[in-house]
Design an enzyme around this catalytic site. Structure first.
Site, PDB file in Angstrom:
ATOM      1  N   ASP A 178      10.164 -14.959  14.043  1.00  0.00           N
ATOM      2  CA  ASP A 178       8.848 -15.574  13.898  1.00  0.00           C
ATOM      3  C   ASP A 178       8.929 -16.606  12.782  1.00  0.00           C
ATOM      4  OD1 ASP A 178       6.217 -16.263  13.629  1.00  0.00           O
ATOM      5  OD2 ASP A 178       5.484 -14.251  13.147  1.00  0.00           O
ATOM      6  N   CYS A 199     -20.810 -14.562  21.429  1.00  0.00           N
ATOM      7  CA  CYS A 199     -20.457 -14.333  22.831  1.00  0.00           C
ATOM      8  C   CYS A 199     -19.314 -13.335  22.915  1.00  0.00           C
ATOM      9  CB  CYS A 199     -20.070 -15.657  23.494  1.00  0.00           C
ATOM     10  SG  CYS A 199     -19.622 -15.501  25.242  1.00  0.00           S
ATOM     11  N   CYS A 222     -26.144 -14.223  25.116  1.00  0.00           N
ATOM     12  CA  CYS A 222     -25.565 -15.501  24.712  1.00  0.00           C
ATOM     13  C   CYS A 222     -26.193 -16.624  25.523  1.00  0.00           C
ATOM     14  CB  CYS A 222     -24.050 -15.492  24.881  1.00  0.00           C
ATOM     15  SG  CYS A 222     -23.485 -15.393  26.588  1.00  0.00           S
ATOM     16  N   ASP A 255       0.396  -8.715  18.939  1.00  0.00           N
ATOM     17  CA  ASP A 255      -0.231 -10.024  19.119  1.00  0.00           C
ATOM     18  C   ASP A 255       0.806 -11.104  19.394  1.00  0.00           C
ATOM     19  OD1 ASP A 255       0.837  -9.767  16.623  1.00  0.00           O
ATOM     20  OD2 ASP A 255      -0.740 -10.877  15.591  1.00  0.00           O
ATOM     21  N   HIS A 256       2.088 -10.737  19.406  1.00  0.00           N
ATOM     22  CA  HIS A 256       3.181 -11.612  19.810  1.00  0.00           C
ATOM     23  C   HIS A 256       3.833 -11.046  21.064  1.00  0.00           C
ATOM     24  CE1 HIS A 256       3.701 -14.053  15.979  1.00  0.00           C
ATOM     25  NE2 HIS A 256       2.851 -13.108  15.609  1.00  0.00           N
ATOM     26  N   TYR A 299      11.496 -13.446   9.457  1.00  0.00           N
ATOM     27  CA  TYR A 299      10.035 -13.429   9.575  1.00  0.00           C
ATOM     28  C   TYR A 299       9.508 -14.343   8.481  1.00  0.00           C
ATOM     29  CZ  TYR A 299       5.222 -11.731   9.253  1.00  0.00           C
ATOM     30  OH  TYR A 299       3.847 -11.665   9.204  1.00  0.00           O
ATOM     31  N   CYS A 342     -18.603 -19.022  24.767  1.00  0.00           N
ATOM     32  CA  CYS A 342     -19.516 -20.114  24.439  1.00  0.00           C
ATOM     33  C   CYS A 342     -19.758 -20.133  22.922  1.00  0.00           C
ATOM     34  CB  CYS A 342     -20.840 -19.973  25.192  1.00  0.00           C
ATOM     35  SG  CYS A 342     -21.793 -18.495  24.758  1.00  0.00           S
ATOM     36  N   ASN A 398       8.126  -9.953  17.288  1.00  0.00           N
ATOM     37  CA  ASN A 398       7.249  -9.560  16.186  1.00  0.00           C
ATOM     38  C   ASN A 398       6.417  -8.379  16.682  1.00  0.00           C
ATOM     39  OD1 ASN A 398       4.947  -9.273  14.470  1.00  0.00           O
ATOM     40  ND2 ASN A 398       5.254 -11.333  13.698  1.00  0.00           N
ATOM     41  N   GLU A 425       8.062  -7.984  11.240  1.00  0.00           N
ATOM     42  CA  GLU A 425       6.815  -7.375  10.779  1.00  0.00           C
ATOM     43  C   GLU A 425       6.798  -5.884  11.115  1.00  0.00           C
ATOM     44  OE1 GLU A 425       2.117  -8.753  10.386  1.00  0.00           O
ATOM     45  OE2 GLU A 425       3.379  -9.609  11.961  1.00  0.00           O
ATOM     46  N   HIS A 456     -23.766 -17.838  28.929  1.00  0.00           N
ATOM     47  CA  HIS A 456     -23.552 -17.010  30.115  1.00  0.00           C
ATOM     48  C   HIS A 456     -24.682 -16.014  30.356  1.00  0.00           C
ATOM     49  CE1 HIS A 456     -19.566 -17.952  28.225  1.00  0.00           C
ATOM     50  NE2 HIS A 456     -19.324 -18.414  29.438  1.00  0.00           N
TER      51      HIS A 456
END
Length: 518
Positions: free
Chosen positions: A197, A495, A469, A303-304, A156, A509, A8, A48, A472
């Site tokens: 996908d 965060c 935050c 992102d894949h 897809y 967090c 993808n 995609e 941390h």
């Protein structure tokens, strides 16, 4: 060996990370060739692509050493879309767009559609109009020298948006259509691989937070995959479905084997994702020919991450590419059509041409008559104007007949008479008026001074300090609410660390703070 890879890509025109920096002048075209070289596969299936036919350029579609096939979204631009790139030594014997057969051409289609009576024609067209499926049929030769037919289904699958229940129905109907077509191909004697996908994490081991999800096992998509797939273990005698998840066949207990991560939250840094991409093969094919099934999480740019498999077979290339191949498109084959071809018929009968000519002549005569009539009825300047010459502008303004005209005999009172009607002020009233006026001016000046002072204080003070935050004590990042609702457009602090398991102290967090409006 035959190596197939699925990825993808999240936009084929978007320069892939690391490639654009090396070739900035021709990054988009170079990126596709570089991707295919780095994946080093005989068949590469992309999902995609987010490109329509009018936006597809020749450098993206035609890559040296490959023949490509595209399926475009017909409803939205920059949405969905799949593409399959085959090396010349793995040229398919047939290729087809869609699962229903509505978009299949007369020559070069794959065929074997199964019983689709449960779908209406409108529903089939809607399922295939988003460019989510592409089929290629290949000839393969086993190590024993036997030739077989292998059909690859590059898919897809739709995403089920929680805010749009109709998309879940659309997704399940797409799944059903995919299963009918795949089982029909198997019944016709072809081996089948479904890769791409699927937009569903099958087992709890395939999702980072399956424990905290309500009714994980009851998800309709997971139930569908249960019916499609056999039980894990290639040598197991019992199975439910005709297909096998090839990765879980070789790695049944591998944890953290994810293929998709949220790019917004930076979850890939801590491997906080899910496995949505698969290479599914029919049971006989996986047991007899699959040598490996793998993930490539080190490949960045989407992102894949890519997934793939290696088969112990060789491809028998076709002598000629199927008609769906992009090199045969008119815009790429050197046979660009003229616009007149789309506006007038190619062939006209003599009777039709004569009627068109007569209608054209009649139109010309009528036009000339209308022009002559207009010229004859138009008044000449000598007739329209009077002997006095041009009229005065006041002559165009006439009083309304409904309103009576004011008499010219009425005289307005003279200024001395008006002054006698006004009552003179006393000296005491004048003093009070001066005091009130002075206080009002002083108050206005004071207010104006306060406004100026507060403005310059806000400007010179600069932006407000970024909060830290709570987990941390590090500077936060500002985000904007994009979800429709009462808080749409509001900004908040959170965060800055990437999202990860709650038990990991290095992950984000739970700090949250609304930003004050400026």
């Amino acid at each position: 060996m035959l190596r197939v890879v699925s990825w993808n890509i999240n936009g084929i025109r978007r320069p892939v990370q690391g490639v654009a920096n090396q070739e900035p002048s021709n990054c988009a075209a170079v990126a596709v060739g570089r991707i295919l070289d780095e994946l080093d596969a005989d068949i590469v299936c992309l999902q995609e692509t987010k490109v329509t036919r009018d936006a597809l350029t020749e450098p993206l579609a035609i890559v040296e050493g490959y023949n490509s096939y595209f399926s475009f979204s017909r409803n939205r631009s920059g949405y969905s879309g799949v593409a399959t790139f085959c090396k010349d030594n793995a040229t398919p014997v047939a290729a087809e767009e869609g699962l229903s057969g509505l978009f299949a051409t007369q020559n070069g289609n794959v065929g074997c559609y199964g019983n689709m009576d449960e779908f209406t024609q409108e529903e089939l067209r809607a399922l295939d109009s988003e460019g989510r499926a592409l089929l290629t049929r290949h000839k393969i030769r086993t190590w024993e020298g036997k030739e077989r037919i292998l059909t690859l289904i590059n898919v897809y699958c739709p995403h089920a948006d929680p805010g749009r229940p109709e998309r879940l129905v659309f997704k399940m109907r797409f799944y059903r259509l995919l299963q009918i077509r795949a089982e029909a191909l198997l019944a016709a004697g072809s081996h089948v691989i479904i890769l791409g996908d699927l937009n569903t994490a099958h087992r709890p081991i395939d999702h980072w937070d399956a424990v905290n999800l309500e009714c994980f096992e009851e998800d309709p998509g997971r139930k569908w995959m249960d019916s499609l797939l056999s039980n894990l273990g290639c040598q197991s005698a019992s199975h439910v479905g005709p297909f096998i998840d090839s990765y879980r066949c070789f790695q049944p207990k591998q944890e953290g084997a994810f293929t998709c991560w949220s790019a917004v939250t930076g979850a890939r840094h801590l491997n906080y994702g899910s496995r949505l991409d698969y290479v599914l093969g029919d049971r006989t094919l996986v047991i007899d020919t699959f040598q490996a099934s793998f993930l490539l999480p080190e490949v960045m740019g989407s992102d894949h991450c890519p997934v793939g498999a290696v088969l112990s077979v060789s491809s028998v290339p076709a002598k000629q590419c199927p008609p769906l191949c992009t090199r045969f498109l008119p815009e790429f084959a050197g046979t660009q059509l003229k616009i007149l071809r789309f506006l007038v018929p190619l062939e006209q009968s003599p009777l039709l041409e004569q009627s068109v000519l007569q209608h054209s002549n009649q139109t010309r005569v009528q036009t000339c008559q209308n022009k002559a009539q207009v010229h004859s009825t138009r008044p000449r300047p000598s007739q329209a104007g009077s002997g006095r010459g041009q009229k005065n502008l006041k002559s165009y303004f006439q009083p309304s007949p409904n309103c009576p005209q004011a008499s010219s005999d009425i005289e307005l009172p003279s200024p001395p008479l008006m002054s006698t009607l006004m009552t003179p002020k006393t000296s005491e009233e004048e003093a009070v008026a001066k005091v009130v006026k002075g206080r009002a001016k002083a108050s206005e000046a004071k207010d104006e001074k306060e406004v100026r002072t507060s403005f310059w204080k806000s400007v010179l003070a600069g932006p407000s300090r970024t909060p830290l935050c709570g987990g941390h004590r590090e500077p936060c990042v500002m985000r904007t609410v994009k979800k429709p609702g009462p808080n749409l457009g509001r900004r908040f602090y959170m965060c800055a660390r990437p999202r990860g398991p709650p038990t990991d102290p290095s992950s984000r967090c739970n700090f949250f703070l609304w930003s004050r409006p400026s």
